[in-house]
Design an enzyme around this catalytic site. Structure first.
Site, PDB file in Angstrom:
ATOM      1  N   ASP A   1      -2.603  -8.489   7.548  1.00  0.00           N
ATOM      2  CA  ASP A   1      -4.011  -8.822   7.753  1.00  0.00           C
ATOM      3  C   ASP A   1      -4.882  -7.566   7.659  1.00  0.00           C
ATOM      4  OD1 ASP A   1      -3.343  -7.623  10.147  1.00  0.00           O
ATOM      5  OD2 ASP A   1      -4.129  -9.216  11.427  1.00  0.00           O
ATOM      6  N   SER A   2      -4.246  -6.398   7.436  1.00  0.00           N
ATOM      7  CA  SER A   2      -4.995  -5.183   7.075  1.00  0.00           C
ATOM      8  C   SER A   2      -5.768  -5.434   5.777  1.00  0.00           C
ATOM      9  CB  SER A   2      -4.047  -3.991   6.908  1.00  0.00           C
ATOM     10  OG  SER A   2      -2.941  -4.337   6.108  1.00  0.00           O
TER      11      SER A   2
ATOM     12  N   ASP B   1       1.423 -12.270   7.165  1.00  0.00           N
ATOM     13  CA  ASP B   1       0.869 -11.974   8.493  1.00  0.00           C
ATOM     14  C   ASP B   1       0.012 -13.142   8.965  1.00  0.00           C
ATOM     15  OD1 ASP B   1       0.809 -10.123  10.501  1.00  0.00           O
ATOM     16  OD2 ASP B   1      -0.554  -8.729   9.494  1.00  0.00           O
TER      17      ASP B   1
ATOM     18  N   LYS C   1       4.698 -12.838  10.377  1.00  0.00           N
ATOM     19  CA  LYS C   1       4.592 -11.841  11.451  1.00  0.00           C
ATOM     20  C   LYS C   1       3.434 -12.232  12.358  1.00  0.00           C
ATOM     21  CE  LYS C   1       2.786  -7.548  10.808  1.00  0.00           C
ATOM     22  NZ  LYS C   1       1.687  -7.576  11.798  1.00  0.00           N
TER      23      LYS C   1
ATOM     24  N   GLU D   1       1.349 -10.890  16.227  1.00  0.00           N
ATOM     25  CA  GLU D   1       1.178  -9.809  17.193  1.00  0.00           C
ATOM     26  C   GLU D   1       1.263 -10.314  18.630  1.00  0.00           C
ATOM     27  OE1 GLU D   1      -2.490  -7.711  16.431  1.00  0.00           O
ATOM     28  OE2 GLU D   1      -1.977  -7.343  14.324  1.00  0.00           O
TER      29      GLU D   1
ATOM     30  N   GLU E   1       3.973  -0.483  16.760  1.00  0.00           N
ATOM     31  CA  GLU E   1       2.845   0.292  16.216  1.00  0.00           C
ATOM     32  C   GLU E   1       2.199   1.150  17.300  1.00  0.00           C
ATOM     33  OE1 GLU E   1      -0.006  -1.914  13.904  1.00  0.00           O
ATOM     34  OE2 GLU E   1      -1.379  -0.213  13.795  1.00  0.00           O
TER      35      GLU E   1
HETATM   36  O1  KIV Z   1      -1.550  -5.789   8.658  1.00  0.00           O
HETATM   37  C1  KIV Z   1      -0.813  -4.806   8.535  1.00  0.00           C
HETATM   38  O2  KIV Z   1      -0.879  -4.060   7.555  1.00  0.00           O
HETATM   39  C2  KIV Z   1       0.145  -4.548   9.603  1.00  0.00           C
HETATM   40  C3  KIV Z   1       0.957  -3.301   9.516  1.00  0.00           C
HETATM   41  C4  KIV Z   1       0.118  -2.130   9.815  1.00  0.00           C
HETATM   42  C5  KIV Z   1       2.163  -3.361  10.368  1.00  0.00           C
HETATM   43  O3  KIV Z   1       0.260  -5.316  10.501  1.00  0.00           O
END
Ligand code: KIV
Length: 281
Positions: free
Chosen positions: A47-48, A86, A115, A117, A184
């Site tokens: 989600d970056s 994500d 993934k 959080e 992280e």
């Molecule tokens: O969204 C992302 O890029 C991440 C990584 C930094 C682990 O969650």
């Protein structure tokens, strides 16, 4: 070509003799092709995306539809690397039903794992997704979706109590069925304690060298994102400068009448040109 699978990743603990795992983010077909050709084990459609591609200030702005759109672009390249999608903020916070549906949306877009959080508060959602046969990667420590709750992007686990809470969270996530855990923004010693305390691999970012693997953001590694450079990033190229130089050369060539040249242009036969009344062109 043998594709990397979640069970294969699950088995890769450095203490058992495995090589460290490597994960990189990618958000579209070209970046996915580059990451896969590099030999990385996993592609995270992170989600970056919100910050490095879509220009937002934090990751809270992307939706499940945004994530599915970009996961599908990565999946179309059919990489050997495991595709991890994500789950964005608020896609796994409301109910188990909504969480599983959102995880399924990413799987239908081409993700082979998702993934999410958070620690103990997310256990019920993790168990629901795992029950739907979807592999889940956990993510604890500095969790960017909690930016407001944390009061900024701050290193976590610096006190003994906070470190113990992270170890407890990692054990709970592994017990709930996570096949790997991203760690992280935590001190090196805490990352080692967490890594030693679980049987699943830990993938570090800003967590030092003692994890079972590392993850970095594509735009950071390549120097495409050149405005911020967190301490934990190592830049392996300066693509932003290379791009600006190359694009500047193109602009200058067009303005000077040097582009396109004859070899870069299409032509018609002299007979057809004469039929149009064109001579000597
Ligand atoms: O969204 C992302 O890029 C991440 C990584 C930094 C682990 O969650």
């Amino acid at each position: 070509m043998t594709r990397v699978t979640a069970p294969l990743v699950r088995s890769r603990k450095v203490r058992d003799g495995a090589d460290p795992l490597v994960m990189l983010t990618a958000y579209d077909a070209p970046s996915a092709r580059h990451v896969d050709a590099s030999g990385a084990d996993m592609i995270l459609v992170g989600d970056s995306l919100a910050m490095v591609v879509l220009g937002y200030d934090d990751t809270l702005q992307v939706t499940i539809d945004d994530m599915a759109h970009h996961t599908a672009a990565v999946a179309r390249t059919k990489p050997k690397a495991l595709i991890v999608g994500d789950l964005p903020w608020m896609s796994y916070h409301v109910s188990s039903e909504e969480t599983v549906r959102n995880a399924a949306t990413l799987v239908r877009a081409g993700a082979q794992a998702v993934k999410l959080e958070g620690g103990r508060r997310r256990l019920a959602m993790i168990e629901s997704i795992v029950s739907a046969e979807i592999p889940v990667m956990g993510h604890i420590g500095l969790t960017p979706q909690s930016v407001h709750a944390m009061g900024g992007f701050k290193v976590q686990g610096r006190s003994a109590d906070a470190a113990m809470a992270l170890i407890d969270a990692a054990k709970a996530l592994a017990h709930a069925g996570c096949f790997a855990i991203v760690l992280e923004g935590v001190p090196v010693r805490v990352a080692k304690m967490v890594t030693d305390s679980v049987d699943v691999p830990t993938i570090g970012i800003g967590a030092g060298p003692n994890c079972d693997g590392q993850v970095l953001v594509y735009h950071d590694v390549l120097g495409i994102e050149d405005r911020l450079m967190p301490k934990f990033v190592r830049r392996y190229a300066d693509v932003a400068s290379t791009s600006v130089d190359a694009l500047g050369n193109y602009v200058a060539d067009v303005r000077a009448g040097n582009f396109p040249n004859d070899a870069e242009s299409y032509h018609m036969t002299d007979e057809q040109a004469e039929a149009l009344g064109l001579y000597g062109c």
